[in-house]
Write a protein that holds these residues in place. Sequence first.
Motif, PDB file in Angstrom:
ATOM      1  N   HIS A 161       0.760  -1.038   0.092  1.00 52.00           N
ATOM      2  CA  HIS A 161       0.150  -0.159  -0.054  1.00 52.00           C
ATOM      3  C   HIS A 161       1.008   1.445  -0.069  1.00 52.00           C
ATOM      4  O   HIS A 161       1.805   1.173   0.796  1.00 52.00           O
ATOM      5  CB  HIS A 161      -1.029  -0.132   1.240  1.00 52.00           C
ATOM      6  CG  HIS A 161      -2.025   0.870   0.891  1.00 52.00           C
ATOM      7  ND1 HIS A 161      -1.925   2.121   1.181  1.00 52.00           N
ATOM      8  CD2 HIS A 161      -3.412   0.801   0.600  1.00 52.00           C
ATOM      9  CE1 HIS A 161      -3.307   2.801   0.688  1.00 52.00           C
ATOM     10  NE2 HIS A 161      -4.050   1.788   0.420  1.00 52.00           N
ATOM     11  N   THR A 195      -7.567  -6.062   1.689  1.00 46.21           N
ATOM     12  CA  THR A 195      -6.472  -6.454   0.518  1.00 46.21           C
ATOM     13  C   THR A 195      -7.402  -7.096  -0.605  1.00 46.21           C
ATOM     14  O   THR A 195      -8.276  -8.126  -0.233  1.00 46.21           O
ATOM     15  CB  THR A 195      -5.697  -7.612   1.430  1.00 46.21           C
ATOM     16  OG1 THR A 195      -5.202  -6.911   2.372  1.00 46.21           O
ATOM     17  CG2 THR A 195      -4.671  -8.360   0.413  1.00 46.21           C
ATOM     18  N   GLU A 203      -8.629  -1.206  -2.809  1.00 44.77           N
ATOM     19  CA  GLU A 203      -7.587  -1.378  -1.441  1.00 44.77           C
ATOM     20  C   GLU A 203      -8.357  -0.785  -0.354  1.00 44.77           C
ATOM     21  O   GLU A 203      -7.613  -0.586   0.811  1.00 44.77           O
ATOM     22  CB  GLU A 203      -6.355  -0.666  -1.753  1.00 44.77           C
ATOM     23  CG  GLU A 203      -5.502  -1.384  -2.956  1.00 44.77           C
ATOM     24  CD  GLU A 203      -5.847  -0.660  -4.208  1.00 44.77           C
ATOM     25  OE1 GLU A 203      -6.104  -1.355  -5.081  1.00 44.77           O
ATOM     26  OE2 GLU A 203      -5.832   0.675  -4.070  1.00 44.77           O
ATOM     27  N   PRO A 266       0.116  -5.156   1.532  1.00 45.42           N
ATOM     28  CA  PRO A 266      -0.937  -4.633   0.711  1.00 45.42           C
ATOM     29  C   PRO A 266      -1.732  -3.748   1.440  1.00 45.42           C
ATOM     30  O   PRO A 266      -2.647  -3.120   0.743  1.00 45.42           O
ATOM     31  CB  PRO A 266      -1.875  -5.886   0.306  1.00 45.42           C
ATOM     32  CG  PRO A 266      -0.682  -7.059   0.185  1.00 45.42           C
ATOM     33  CD  PRO A 266      -0.034  -6.924   1.408  1.00 45.42           C
ATOM     34  N   ARG A 267      -1.556  -3.540   2.492  1.00 39.89           N
ATOM     35  CA  ARG A 267      -2.715  -2.623   3.572  1.00 39.89           C
ATOM     36  C   ARG A 267      -1.439  -2.386   4.749  1.00 39.89           C
ATOM     37  O   ARG A 267      -0.438  -2.899   4.976  1.00 39.89           O
ATOM     38  CB  ARG A 267      -3.767  -3.345   4.083  1.00 39.89           C
ATOM     39  CG  ARG A 267      -3.400  -4.752   4.780  1.00 39.89           C
ATOM     40  CD  ARG A 267      -4.472  -5.255   5.606  1.00 39.89           C
ATOM     41  NE  ARG A 267      -4.446  -4.028   6.702  1.00 39.89           N
ATOM     42  CZ  ARG A 267      -5.643  -3.511   7.075  1.00 39.89           C
ATOM     43  NH1 ARG A 267      -6.787  -3.857   6.736  1.00 39.89           N
ATOM     44  NH2 ARG A 267      -5.682  -2.670   8.063  1.00 39.89           N
TER      45      ARG A 267
END
Lengths: 329, 220
Positions: A161, A195, A203, A266-267
């Motif tokens: 992210h 995610t 997102e 991803p986060r």
Amino acid sequence: MRAFEYASPTTKEQAVSLLGNSWDEAEVLAGGTDLLSLMKDGCVAPKRLVNIKEIRELRGISAGGGGLRIGALATIQELLDNRAVSRAYPAITQAAEGITSPQIRSLGTIGGELCQRPRCWYYRAGYGLLATDEQGEPLVPSGDNRYHAILGNAGPAYFVHASSLAPALIALGAKVRLFGPDGVREMWLDQFFTTPLTADDRETALKPNEIVTEIIVPTALGVKSATYEVRQREALDWPLATASVALSMSGDRVRVARIVMGHVAPRPWRAAEAEQVLAEKAVTEEVAQKAGELALNGANSLSRNGYKIQLARVAVKRAILMAARGGRG
Amino acid sequence: MQRDEKMKEKGSGLSRRTFLKVSGISLSVPVVLGHRTIKVAGAEVEVYGPGKVPIALTVNGAKHTAEVEPRVTLLEALRHELDLTGAKRVCDRATCGACTVIMDGKPVYSCSVLALEAQGKQITTAEGLLRGDRLHPVQQAFIDNDAQQCGFCTPGFVVACKVFLDKNPNPTPEEIQKGLGGNLCRCGTYVGVRAAVAQAANQYPNRKGGGNQSTSKGGR
């Protein structure tokens, strides 16, 4: 860039009515520093842009006894220049300092910073959010993944992210307010980030017909915070790994700690085990070191990004030590 | 709206088939269609494009008009419509700084602002720093300090340095380094650029004697 139609509403009700039920119908235009690049690269191709910059109630930063309200349209520069923010919430100011381009700071907004899309070069080059080949096989695990995720990277998402402010805001217990056809929705900023499981997902929990209106940060009374970034260069670039830490203190002991890492998953990635090791302890180099190790306990490197694990450990350790010193480096 | 969609291609390779199809029904439709008004949330909102719409830009103190599609960036409008080629198109992705202009006192990447959005704002490009034949102190300092090599990044750098000094008339070397973080020079002339900023700061009109003006004026 594909042709589109453009509207500039003056209220959030109008804005929401102009948005669509799917992402290819319309996108929200705020600062534009990410969106226009995504459109030029063909990553998104909306039929309409809804410029929200004329909606006055989305502007401004106000600090009071009850905490901090950051309008979605407040720019990164306004956040950086706000004395009340830098005094009470050094983690936010330090994260904003990491957005090193004055031009991006002047245009870029808080709402846009949180909703910016991944910098993954496969995504930006047109291989889709999940970066797959024509057979649907992921390209990242065996490809050039030097800047990709080391946590939460079991697939199908491997990107990190891109937000630098989110870890700081989550560490400080922020909530986000959204506005849509059914009115206001409020949620923990931590829960705002999701995610993606398919290339069409996003997102965040934001729906195509919603806008971010404001961020609410609780009072920082008795809270010490800091953000530490590890980066390749000082000029415009996204960091390699960051850690934001907020310590609720009771005397010189930590009562509750919140540790959130950025640019590693991803986060924004909460480090619960590391938080617990700090509880009821005075901050020492040893405890901070231990927390850094625990924060990366579940990390798995891909073929070319093993170095990021150590960078993230160091980021967590140094952010804790900085926070304990009252946010000073 | 379908009609707009087709008309937008005029001048950029409108196919013969599309032309025949459109011309039969819309010979009297002007190329510039302006906007339409739609009713949302109880109010009339203007929706522009996707065809060309008339715009007015205030650049270097002068008012200009043009007709552009909503997708045209400020950078493209400056270069292609107004013949102001100081701002350069290099990355076109908000990362290099060659397209930097000043919009209402703030440095911005003109590649990342739509021309439509820039209406009603005061825009200054590298061309606008000249006072008659006289160079701006920042421009002179670039020459004196050999702060360019190929020169492609220079107009963006000069504009970024000017707006940096407006906000920080007494910068420390560290502040200069950080203040120029939004511009890249592939030739690597950074040492010269920093020296140029330091020199220009000494001649700056709003420079205050003594003290370090590191804090910004904020919220301009």
